[in-house]
Design an enzyme around this catalytic site. Structure first.
Site, PDB file in Angstrom:
ATOM      1  N   ILE A   1      39.991  43.446  26.961  1.00  0.00           N
ATOM      2  CA  ILE A   1      40.542  42.344  27.305  1.00  0.00           C
ATOM      3  C   ILE A   1      42.013  43.310  26.694  1.00  0.00           C
ATOM      4  O   ILE A   1      43.229  43.207  27.069  1.00  0.00           O
ATOM      5  CB  ILE A   1      40.809  41.583  25.881  1.00  0.00           C
ATOM      6  CG1 ILE A   1      41.381  40.275  26.055  1.00  0.00           C
ATOM      7  CG2 ILE A   1      40.726  41.639  24.785  1.00  0.00           C
ATOM      8  CD1 ILE A   1      41.531  38.595  25.051  1.00  0.00           C
TER       9      ILE A   1
ATOM     10  N   TYR B   1      33.806  40.241  28.018  1.00  0.00           N
ATOM     11  CA  TYR B   1      34.341  40.962  27.986  1.00  0.00           C
ATOM     12  C   TYR B   1      33.849  41.297  26.168  1.00  0.00           C
ATOM     13  O   TYR B   1      33.685  40.356  25.433  1.00  0.00           O
ATOM     14  CB  TYR B   1      35.659  41.074  28.121  1.00  0.00           C
ATOM     15  CG  TYR B   1      36.293  39.624  27.768  1.00  0.00           C
ATOM     16  CD1 TYR B   1      36.901  39.862  27.049  1.00  0.00           C
ATOM     17  CD2 TYR B   1      36.054  38.732  28.010  1.00  0.00           C
ATOM     18  CE1 TYR B   1      37.882  38.276  25.763  1.00  0.00           C
ATOM     19  CE2 TYR B   1      36.844  37.244  27.961  1.00  0.00           C
ATOM     20  CZ  TYR B   1      37.561  37.550  26.762  1.00  0.00           C
ATOM     21  OH  TYR B   1      38.245  35.955  26.684  1.00  0.00           O
ATOM     22  N   CYS B   2      34.765  42.361  25.737  1.00  0.00           N
ATOM     23  CA  CYS B   2      35.493  42.457  24.582  1.00  0.00           C
ATOM     24  C   CYS B   2      36.725  43.508  24.539  1.00  0.00           C
ATOM     25  O   CYS B   2      37.490  42.868  24.857  1.00  0.00           O
ATOM     26  CB  CYS B   2      33.811  43.448  23.289  1.00  0.00           C
ATOM     27  SG  CYS B   2      33.990  44.734  24.304  1.00  0.00           S
ATOM     28  N   SER B   3      36.711  44.027  23.002  1.00  0.00           N
ATOM     29  CA  SER B   3      37.915  44.370  23.092  1.00  0.00           C
ATOM     30  C   SER B   3      37.953  46.089  23.722  1.00  0.00           C
ATOM     31  O   SER B   3      39.206  45.192  24.790  1.00  0.00           O
ATOM     32  CB  SER B   3      38.416  45.452  21.593  1.00  0.00           C
ATOM     33  OG  SER B   3      38.252  44.768  20.260  1.00  0.00           O
TER      34      SER B   3
END
Length: 164
Positions: free
Chosen positions: A123, A94-96
């Site tokens: 996230i 995951y990232c933003s």
């Protein structure tokens, strides 16, 4: 290289800022080369390896508990291989919101990892749907590093942080 990547992300931010939802942004920017896993589909954290593809300053503000910080600008497969030697492990990157994590997920698949997923909405969506995150001292927090002010529009719950 880092300047180039940040410039590209800022350009992308300006390009997609007018997009009103995470699904529209992901449709525009991602190839769906890594299968998505939606937040609602996460049943048991214990059987998943979370990898955070954001930069350390973002990870330090907040991350999914137990996640491994793999970064984006300075991603090294060697670090992943050491942390997760089992290439059959179920890995959720995951990232933003899911753009950088798709790129890291592609590298994991290319390296032979078999069960790699991109957390749909990253996230931000995890927090938007009530997920718990912790800071760099493993204490629950409502703060989420949103990369910059433009990307912060996609976080609906929590405290938006874009400095640090």
């Amino acid at each position: 290289m880092r300047y180039l990547i940040y410039s590209l992300l800022l350009f992308i931010s300006a390009t997609v800022w007018s997009q009103s939802t995470i699904p529209l942004v992901l449709k525009k920017l991602n190839k769906q080369s890594v299968p998505y896993l939606k937040v609602a589909e996460i049943k048991d954290h214990a059987n998943l390896v979370f990898m955070d593809a954001r930069e350390p300053k973002e990870f330090n503000v907040s991350h999914i508990k137990g996640a491994i910080s793999v970064g984006f600008d300075h991603f090294k497969m060697k670090n992943v291989s050491t942390a997760v030697p089992d290439k059959k492990a179920t890995v959720v990157v995951y990232c933003s919101i899911g753009v950088r994590s798709e790129k890291i997920g592609e590298q994991l698949l290319k390296a032979g990892y078999k069960n790699v997923y991109n957390l749909y909405g990253g996230i931000f969506e995890y927090k938007n749907q009530g997920g718990t995150v912790v800071n760099n001292t493993n204490i629950k927090t409502d703060s989420i590093h949103t990369f910059n002010k433009e990307w912060s529009v996609y976080l609906n719950k929590g405290i938006k942080v874009y400095e640090n």
